[in-house]
Design a protein around this motif. Structure first.
Motif, mmCIF file in Angstrom:
data_model
loop_
_atom_site.group_PDB
_atom_site.id
_atom_site.type_symbol
_atom_site.label_atom_id
_atom_site.label_comp_id
_atom_site.label_asym_id
_atom_site.label_seq_id
_atom_site.Cartn_x
_atom_site.Cartn_y
_atom_site.Cartn_z
ATOM 1 N N LYS A 172 0.836 -1.224 0.000
ATOM 2 C CA LYS A 172 0.000 0.000 0.000
ATOM 3 C C LYS A 172 0.858 1.257 0.000
ATOM 4 O O LYS A 172 0.421 2.318 -0.409
ATOM 5 C CB LYS A 172 -0.917 -0.012 1.233
ATOM 6 N N LYS A 173 2.060 1.129 0.480
ATOM 7 C CA LYS A 173 2.939 2.298 0.576
ATOM 8 C C LYS A 173 3.831 2.461 -0.657
ATOM 9 O O LYS A 173 4.619 3.394 -0.740
ATOM 10 C CB LYS A 173 3.806 2.183 1.833
ATOM 11 N N LEU A 174 3.721 1.530 -1.604
ATOM 12 C CA LEU A 174 4.583 1.595 -2.783
ATOM 13 C C LEU A 174 3.959 2.450 -3.871
ATOM 14 O O LEU A 174 2.741 2.495 -4.025
ATOM 15 C CB LEU A 174 4.834 0.182 -3.327
ATOM 16 N N LYS A 175 4.809 3.131 -4.645
ATOM 17 C CA LYS A 175 4.328 3.946 -5.773
ATOM 18 C C LYS A 175 3.763 3.045 -6.862
ATOM 19 O O LYS A 175 2.725 3.305 -7.425
ATOM 20 C CB LYS A 175 5.497 4.772 -6.327
ATOM 21 N N HIS A 176 4.518 1.981 -7.158
ATOM 22 C CA HIS A 176 4.085 1.063 -8.206
ATOM 23 C C HIS A 176 3.559 -0.216 -7.562
ATOM 24 O O HIS A 176 4.334 -0.978 -7.003
ATOM 25 C CB HIS A 176 5.253 0.745 -9.141
ATOM 26 N N THR A 177 2.257 -0.408 -7.642
ATOM 27 C CA THR A 177 1.647 -1.593 -7.037
ATOM 28 C C THR A 177 2.037 -2.826 -7.849
ATOM 29 O O THR A 177 1.811 -2.854 -9.068
ATOM 30 C CB THR A 177 0.112 -1.453 -7.024
ATOM 31 N N PRO A 178 2.653 -3.814 -7.216
ATOM 32 C CA PRO A 178 3.019 -5.011 -7.975
ATOM 33 C C PRO A 178 1.796 -5.866 -8.317
ATOM 34 O O PRO A 178 0.730 -5.682 -7.739
ATOM 35 C CB PRO A 178 3.949 -5.756 -7.024
ATOM 36 N N VAL A 179 1.974 -6.766 -9.271
ATOM 37 C CA VAL A 179 0.912 -7.706 -9.655
ATOM 38 C C VAL A 179 0.602 -8.578 -8.443
ATOM 39 O O VAL A 179 1.525 -9.020 -7.754
ATOM 40 C CB VAL A 179 1.402 -8.572 -10.841
ATOM 41 N N PRO A 180 -0.675 -8.826 -8.158
ATOM 42 C CA PRO A 180 -0.998 -9.691 -7.005
ATOM 43 C C PRO A 180 -0.342 -11.074 -7.157
ATOM 44 O O PRO A 180 -0.282 -11.617 -8.258
ATOM 45 C CB PRO A 180 -2.534 -9.814 -7.082
ATOM 46 N N ASP A 181 0.162 -11.615 -6.034
ATOM 47 C CA ASP A 181 0.848 -12.917 -6.102
ATOM 48 C C ASP A 181 0.295 -13.904 -5.075
ATOM 49 O O ASP A 181 0.933 -14.919 -4.781
ATOM 50 C CB ASP A 181 2.367 -12.731 -5.916
#
Ligand SMILES: *[C@@H]1O[C@H](CO)[C@@H](O)[C@H](O)[C@H]1NC(C)=O
Length: 286
Positions: A272-281
């Protein structure tokens, strides 16, 4: 007439020689198949490993199971600290080529109790007693194994020599390079330990193994949540041995064949704190 008779006799002799050769040739072949098995009997090793769910669990169990797959006549008893058996551990055991028993028991810790694995190891001992009672071969060796320690194959070779209780050094534990029994003239005379050296047996769980049959002779032997931290080893050993009776292995306790390594707790970033949300894993088992 006589010429024909002689030929028949030669034929019979020839066949007899052939049959004898066949028998003698086969004898060593039979010996090769059975004798070495008999003379190199290996008592089974029952490795008792408590485990609990965490991010590095599969990594730790994978590494350990692959070490164990190189140990002959090994039976792995894995006990999960959980209400139910997890798919992760179940699949890992199934996919290993190991002989195993999968158990689970959830810890309900009392306040002030920090000991881990008490209920799990006791569940394994209960299972083992039931198993040995009906087993034809009651011989064996019991070894309590953490899921993140590092084991040389040599430690398993050593423990097969045990009569009652065998001991050996453990690397990187208790604030020391090596914690070990002190041996004089082939007898344990003390322990080189700095963490709680007043313990009856200041020795790590990885530093001893016990003859499995003794657990049938001592049906009350088990771990206890009532003892202070670091005393679990002393708690179980007191049923089976004295310092003087301990059998020093690994070249009179001069060799390190097991290390109390710890897997570092991984830190995962908060998505939630990242600029680029990674693909759900979430669908991937790690
Ligand atoms: C251990 O020490 C004893 C006594 O010194 C000796 O007899 C024995 O051979 C030693 N064992 C090994 C494996 O080195």
């Amino acid at each position: 007439m006589s010429f024909v008779n002689i030929k028949k006799q030669y034929l019979a002799m020839g066949m007899l020689v052939f049959v004898l050769l066949f028998l003698f040739n086969n004898k060593p072949a039979f010996q090769c198949q059975f004798s070495p098995e008999m003379s190199s009997y290996l008592p089974p090793i029952y490795g008792i490993t408590p485990t609990y769910a965490r991010l590095a669990q599969k990594a730790d169990l994978t590494r350990l199971s692959q070490t164990l797959s190189l140990v002959k006549n090994f039976h792995w008893i894995v006990i999960e600290d959980s209400e139910t058996k997890t798919k992760l551990v179940e699949n890992l055991l199934k996919e290993s080529s190991l002989k195993y028993t999968h158990l689970n028991v959830k810890t309900h810790k009392a306040k002030h109790s920090t000991a881990s694995g008490v209920e799990q190891r006791n569940a394994a001992l209960e299972w083992l007693r039931g198993y040995l009672e009906t087993a034809e071969d009651k011989k064996g060796v019991v070894y309590f194994m953490d899921d993140d320690n590092t084991y040389s194959l040599k430690v398993f070779e050593e423990m097969r020599k045990i009569n009652k209780v065998g001991v050996w050094p453990v690397g990187i534990v208790g604030g020391m390079r090596v914690e070990m029994p002190l041996v004089t003239n082939g007898k344990v005379t003390g322990f080189n330990a700095v963490w709680k050296p007043f313990r009856p047996f200041p020795i790590d769980m990885a530093g001893f193994a016990i003859n499995a049959t003794l657990f049938l002779d001592h049906p009350d032997a088990k771990f206890s949540r009532k003892v202070q931290s670091g005393f679990q080893e002393s708690e179980i050993l007191k049923y089976f041995t004295t310092k003087e009776e301990m059998e020093p292995l690994a070249d009179n306790c001069t060799k390190v064949y097991v290390w109390h390594t710890r897997t570092q707790k991984p830190s995962i970033l908060n998505v939630k704190k990242l600029k680029h949300t990674p693909v759900p894993d979430d669908h991937i088992e790690v």
